[in-house]
Design an enzyme around this catalytic site. Structure first.
Site, mmCIF file in Angstrom:
data_model
loop_
_atom_site.group_PDB
_atom_site.id
_atom_site.type_symbol
_atom_site.label_atom_id
_atom_site.label_comp_id
_atom_site.label_asym_id
_atom_site.label_seq_id
_atom_site.Cartn_x
_atom_site.Cartn_y
_atom_site.Cartn_z
ATOM 1 N N TYR A 223 0.652 -1.299 0.124
ATOM 2 C CA TYR A 223 0.024 -0.052 -0.039
ATOM 3 C C TYR A 223 0.925 1.250 0.218
ATOM 4 O O TYR A 223 0.344 2.359 0.081
ATOM 5 C CB TYR A 223 -1.010 -0.039 1.331
ATOM 6 C CG TYR A 223 -0.404 -0.243 2.691
ATOM 7 C CD1 TYR A 223 0.620 0.761 3.015
ATOM 8 C CD2 TYR A 223 -0.421 -1.352 3.287
ATOM 9 C CE1 TYR A 223 1.360 0.482 4.247
ATOM 10 C CE2 TYR A 223 0.107 -1.482 4.350
ATOM 11 C CZ TYR A 223 1.077 -0.383 5.123
ATOM 12 O OH TYR A 223 1.428 -0.991 6.278
ATOM 13 N N CYS A 407 -12.991 -39.597 32.257
ATOM 14 C CA CYS A 407 -12.285 -40.834 33.056
ATOM 15 C C CYS A 407 -11.946 -40.857 34.437
ATOM 16 O O CYS A 407 -11.678 -42.041 35.059
ATOM 17 C CB CYS A 407 -11.519 -41.779 32.093
ATOM 18 S SG CYS A 407 -9.830 -40.839 31.999
ATOM 19 N N CYS A 422 -5.206 -35.288 29.651
ATOM 20 C CA CYS A 422 -5.522 -36.545 30.514
ATOM 21 C C CYS A 422 -4.621 -37.375 29.979
ATOM 22 O O CYS A 422 -4.743 -37.890 28.737
ATOM 23 C CB CYS A 422 -6.931 -36.833 30.331
ATOM 24 S SG CYS A 422 -7.359 -38.681 30.708
#
Length: 665
Positions: A223, A407, A422
């Site tokens: 630009y 779990c 986990c």
């Protein structure tokens, strides 16, 4: 032809093909042909490094490793712009310009303010010599090797009125499509998702391995043009010149002669910006005349002839009803806010990302809180703050769980990492089901007629506990399941059987080794050729593979040392899956497609995309990368890209189905 002449010829040819593909959307050769030419150039350059040119297209693929980036002084300071957030402040700016020019007529150029990383790119005698970050505006980091990977940025230009030394400035960005692909890849290999494209772009441009940057398909809109001598009388002239010279100038800019026209431009893009391939957060308004800019001058921090109008981030307030915890295939636990539905940026938002435990603590979230939700530059809505004035003493503080919500295994967070995970990967139901879903996806084993609900049912009934169990499915096992008729059972079994033909690279991706995404799997498959050689590979041997780093090497070694994983691979081998890499050779079948060009889009019933490409080339046709006026046929499958279809229709390119293609053979 001597080596130097051949290198020069290939360099010029590939640069021209690159320009046509990325700037004019005109594909003259297939990806395969382009890659072969590039490979030939790479071999010549390796043999004769003294003849490598600064504008060699081999720079596009990266490979340079920078231990640290050199700080360099900008030739012209990279000043920041003053910001405004409403029409009144913009009117004040306009009044200052009018007074500063003593009533002389003036006009503005309005441009979109793209949300990326400001870059300064230096050219000498038409050749790109340096790419620099903004830094503090006076000094920035030299990231030339990374900047050269931007395909739309010319490495060499030859244009009229070109000074010997000049500079162009622009916004380096990660397209939304690249951002989404990158996050999908990170999800596949078990890494935390990136928050937004701007941060992703910033991190990418500061990477030390330019070959990784190249794979992320970064882009840049230019630009601004700068040189020691004045070349243009107006900013508008410079934009037209840059576009003609081959620079990627966004076509969204507009010349405005009044403040009313500026405000109309702002209003238009407030809505239209959501259709762009990248994020934008405002509009930059600049005085067009270079001479008038000199009259208006600068403050210590910013030019008086330009200002940025910032759009307000899309924000809304609503109630935090609960927090749920999503568990991914690799065990990562991600908190998600469940909100009272609220309208935000044209869509109803019910959920928002909280990222991790640190963010819950930072926000000090309580259930029932009135929270502020933003989209802004984010892909996924996020909570940005809390209205504590509306908090009741009865509101319960949100506590990140210490055990797995599925779990009950104690969660782990490694030092230096933000995410909890986990560790019970072989016994935690969402992880097991996630691994099966990963295994059957299109980029892996591509097993059709199986979805999330079916996998969940198979798991609940104890029929499928690992991907290997899919190959032990029989009609008898499925016949007693509710809703499964003979046709659906046959379709599932057929899909499983068909997956035995899937190449090794996809099988390797499908088995789900942590940090091994589709690209890494392809590298490992082609380097080691078979699963046995890969399984025996040492940490040091793995590091010899291009793009394989410390973390991936450790993960691969650990995976194959696990006895359960070894047994799993043996089961897949016994089922008949492909564990040997075979390079595809094109066997000529005929010439019915000779002289015809094709682009492939979507998914197909009887072919993978690679298979379709081989079929076309085996019958004398050519596969191109993009739709252009020179294209003969666009083969459209299901989920064909809408932009390709629209462009084909606009250019009069014939769109054909898979069946119509087969009739041509």
């Amino acid at each position: 032809m001597n080596p130097q002449e051949e290198i020069n010829q290939l360099t010029d040819q590939l640069n021209e093909l690159n320009y046509r593909y990325y700037i004019t959307a005109d594909s003259e050769v297939s990806d395969y042909e382009f890659d072969k030419l590039l490979e030939k150039l790479q071999q010549l350059e390796a043999q004769y490094p003294q003849f490598i040119r600064n504008d060699s297209p081999t720079h596009r693929v990266g490979g340079t490793i920078s231990k640290e980036f050199e700080a360099v002084n900008h030739r012209f300071p990279m000043l920041s712009l003053g910001n405004t957030y409403n029409a009144g402040e913009l009117a004040d700016f306009d009044e200052r310009v009018r007074k500063g020019l003593d009533g002389e007529p003036y006009e503005y150029i309005c441009e979109l303010k793209f949300d990326g990383v400001a870059l300064s790119v230096w050219y000498e005698n038409g050749v790109l010599v340096r790419g620099v970050t903004r830094g503090d505006g006076v000094r920035g980091d030299d990231i030339t090797a990374n900047v050269k990977t931007i395909r739309t940025l010319p490495l060499r230009i030859n244009a009229e009125n070109m000074p010997a030394v000049f500079e162009v400035r622009g916004e380096g960005f990660m397209p939304l499509s690249s951002f989404e692909s990158l996050n999908k890849e990170r999800e596949d290999i078990g890494e935390a998702l990136l928050a937004n494209p701007r941060n992703a772009a910033s991190g990418t441009f500061k990477m030390q391995d330019s070959s990784v940057v190249a794979k992320r398909k970064m882009d840049c809109y230019l630009y601004q043009f700068l040189a020691n001598e004045e070349v243009f009388e107006s900013h508008e002239e410079s934009l037209h010149w840059m576009k003609k010279a081959g620079f990627n100038v966004s076509p969204t800019w507009k010349k405005c002669k009044t403040l009313e026209e500026v405000l109309a431009f702002i209003d238009h893009w407030d809505i239209a910006r959501y259709d762009l391939p990248l994020n934008t957060d405002g509009i930059v308004i600049k005085v067009n005349s270079i001479a008038q800019r000199e009259i208006l001058g600068y403050t210590a921090k910013s030019p008086r002839w330009a200002i940025a109008y910032k759009y307000k981030s899309e924000s809304a307030s609503t109630t935090l009803e609960s927090v749920s915890y999503q568990l991914g295939r690799t065990g990562n636990v991600t908190p998600v806010a469940n909100l009272k539905p609220v309208l935000l940026a044209g869509t109803v938002v019910k959920r928002a990302s909280i990222h991790n435990a640190n963010e819950i603590e930072r926000l000090d979230l309580h259930l029932g809180d009135t929270v502020f939700v933003e989209k802004g530059g984010e892909i996924i809505p996020k909570i940005t703050g809390v209205d504590t004035s509306k908090r009741s003493l009865a509101f319960e503080k949100v506590q990140f769980p210490t055990t797995c919500p599925e779990c009950d295994t104690p969660l782990i967070r490694k030092e230096g990492e933000a995410n909890h995970y986990c560790p019970n990967e072989k016994g935690c139901p969402p992880q097991i089901k996630g691994k099966i879903e990963h295994f059957i996806q299109r980029k892996a084993l591509n097993i059709e007629n199986l979805g999330t609900e079916t996998i969940d049912l198979f798991y609940q009934k104890g029929i499928v506990k690992s991907p290997a169990d899919l190959y032990e499915l029989t009609k008898d096992k499925l016949a007693n399941l509710e809703g499964f008729k003979e046709k659906s059972i046959n379709n599932i079994l057929s899909g499983v059987q068909k997956s035995k033909e899937i190449p090794f690279k996809q099988v390797l991706f499908g088995i789900g080794i942590r940090f091994v995404g589709a690209t890494v799997a392809e590298k490992l498959a082609s380097y080691f050729n078979n699963i046995d050689a890969l399984a025996k590979a040492t940490y040091e041997e793995l590091l010899q593979v291009p793009e394989i780093g410390d973390r991936i090497a450790q993960s691969v070694v650990a995976y194959f040392q696990d006895e359960e994983n070894q047994a799993y691979i043996e089961k897949l081998k016994a089922a008949g899956l492909q564990f040997i890499h075979e390079s595809t050779e094109i066997v000529v079948e005929g010439n019915s497609l000779e002289g015809k060009t094709f682009v492939i889009s979507g998914t197909f019933q009887n072919y993978g995309r690679d298979d379709l490409k081989v079929k076309i080339e085996a019958n004398g046709g050519k596969v191109l990368s993009g739709v252009s006026g020179k294209l003969n046929f666009l083969i459209a499958g299901s989920d064909a890209g809408p932009s390709k279809l629209q462009k084909a229709e606009k250019l009069g390119v014939q769109v054909i189905t898979e069946e119509e293609f087969e009739k041509m053979l």
